[in-house]
Design a protein around this motif. Structure first.
Motif, short mmCIF file in Angstrom:
data_model
loop_
_atom_site.label_atom_id
_atom_site.label_comp_id
_atom_site.label_asym_id
_atom_site.label_seq_id
_atom_site.Cartn_x
_atom_site.Cartn_y
_atom_site.Cartn_z
N ARG A 1 -4.63 41.34 -47.52
CA ARG A 1 -5.25 42.24 -46.56
C ARG A 1 -4.20 42.87 -45.64
N GLY A 2 -4.30 44.15 -45.43
CA GLY A 2 -3.43 44.85 -44.49
C GLY A 2 -1.99 44.99 -44.93
N ARG A 3 -1.78 45.13 -46.24
CA ARG A 3 -0.40 45.22 -46.74
C ARG A 3 0.30 46.50 -46.30
N ARG A 4 -0.39 47.62 -46.33
CA ARG A 4 0.27 48.88 -45.99
C ARG A 4 0.40 49.02 -44.47
N LYS A 5 1.61 49.31 -44.04
CA LYS A 5 1.90 49.30 -42.62
C LYS A 5 1.95 50.71 -42.04
N ALA A 6 1.59 50.81 -40.76
CA ALA A 6 1.54 52.09 -40.07
C ALA A 6 2.83 52.42 -39.34
N PHE B 1 7.09 48.44 -52.69
CA PHE B 1 6.34 47.59 -53.61
C PHE B 1 5.65 46.46 -52.85
N LEU B 2 6.32 45.94 -51.83
CA LEU B 2 5.75 44.89 -51.01
C LEU B 2 4.43 45.32 -50.38
N GLN B 3 4.34 46.60 -50.06
CA GLN B 3 3.12 47.15 -49.46
C GLN B 3 2.09 47.60 -50.49
N GLY B 4 2.42 47.46 -51.77
CA GLY B 4 1.48 47.84 -52.82
C GLY B 4 1.59 49.25 -53.32
N TYR B 5 2.63 49.99 -52.89
CA TYR B 5 2.82 51.34 -53.38
C TYR B 5 3.38 51.32 -54.80
N PRO B 6 2.76 51.99 -55.74
CA PRO B 6 3.36 52.11 -57.08
C PRO B 6 4.44 53.19 -57.06
#
Length: 290
Positions: free
Chosen positions: A72-77, A279-284
């Motif tokens: 949950r909340g992997r992508r950071k602002a 990648f850590l944030q889930g971006y392909p």
């Protein structure tokens, strides 16, 4: 699944194979594998946080980074990044010292400072004092030799394209952070200011020195300006003066870092480049910019 285990191989050195990922998945009892970049990065959802030592053993010491984050909340602002040996490949102060003919003396102090053996502000003043009399043209020559860290362009451009605010916060000098920020598109930059007499350095910086506490303060201020909590922030660095900043961030990353910083966070990138932070944030890789 509560956690995501991310495996990242260094590009052009190691291929992350399906067999390697399958072994890790079986070890951790993970869910369906998601490939973020074929041969480079994969993610495995997990119910419990895996033992990364066992994961490393399953990879047969292949030099692949294994990082576990909450799903949950992997992508950071917010992204707050150190500059020297993080966003650029060199230590710009050491490079200036080489121009001044005091490279070995300054590099020795830098190594001890980044390892946490010396108080940062005092060590910075001591090193800058050795630059007294260096012509300002040496800064431009140093800048021309400065190389951007692999993956840095993609990291900044991709996060900004998805609405994140990016800040460069360095214990180095604004002369360089301004140029790095402009080239990569950082929203802001902070560092120390070298003082000169119009033609040469006078061997001092403006006070107060931007140290580890100031880096931590910068993280808090950037988060507040963006209107998010620290949990929505990513911070990355390599040395002892990054400890407070990295420790406070929701996703604090030690990048090819000194032992003192690695001890402050569970997220260690020791093999891959800065693409690993995406990648850590889930971006392909298919959505990367830059």
């Amino acid at each position: 699944m509560k956690f995501v285990l991310v495996l990242v191989a260094p590009r052009d050195k190691i291929v992350l194979t399906e067999a390697m990922v399958a072994r890790v998945r079986a070890l951790v009892g993970g869910g369906e594998v998601g490939w973020l970049s074929p041969g480079e990065a994969a993610e495995i959802p997990c119910m419990v946080e895996p033992d990364l030592a066992l994961v490393g053993a399953a990879l047969d010491g292949a030099g692949v980074d294994a990082l576990c984050v909450k799903a949950r909340g992997r992508r950071k602002a917010v992204l707050v990044a150190d500059m020297d040996s993080t966003i650029v490949t060199s230590e710009t102060l050491d490079e200036l010292a080489a121009e001044a003919g005091v490279g070995e003396a300054v590099a020795a102090i830098t190594r001890r400072s980044m390892a946490g053996e010396l108080e940062f502000a005092g060590a910075l003043r001591e090193r800058v004092a050795l630059l007294r009399g260096l012509e300002l043209a040496a800064l431009e020559r140093t800048w021309r030799r400065t190389e951007i860290m692999p993956g840095a362009r993609e990291l900044v451009a991709t996060m900004r394209a998805h609405g994140a605010v990016t800040a460069l916060v360095s214990g180095g000098f604004t002369w360089f952070t301004a140029r790095v920020a402009a080239e990569l598109g950082f929203d802001s930059h902070r560092a120390n200011t070298l003082l000169d007499d119009g033609s040469r350095l006078i061997g001092a910086v403006s006070e107060p020195v931007l140290d580890r506490d100031a880096k931590r303060t910068a993280l808090h201020e950037v988060a507040a300006a963006r209107g998010v909590k620290l949990g929505a922030c990513m911070a990355v660095g390599d040395g002892s003066n990054d400890v407070a900043m990295v420790s406070d961030a929701g996703m604090g990353v030690a990048y090819h870092a000194q032992t003192i910083l690695q001890a402050a966070t569970k997220l260690h990138i020791n093999h891959a480049d800065l693409r690993a932070l995406l990648f850590l944030q889930g971006y392909p890789a298919s959505v990367f910019r830059g």
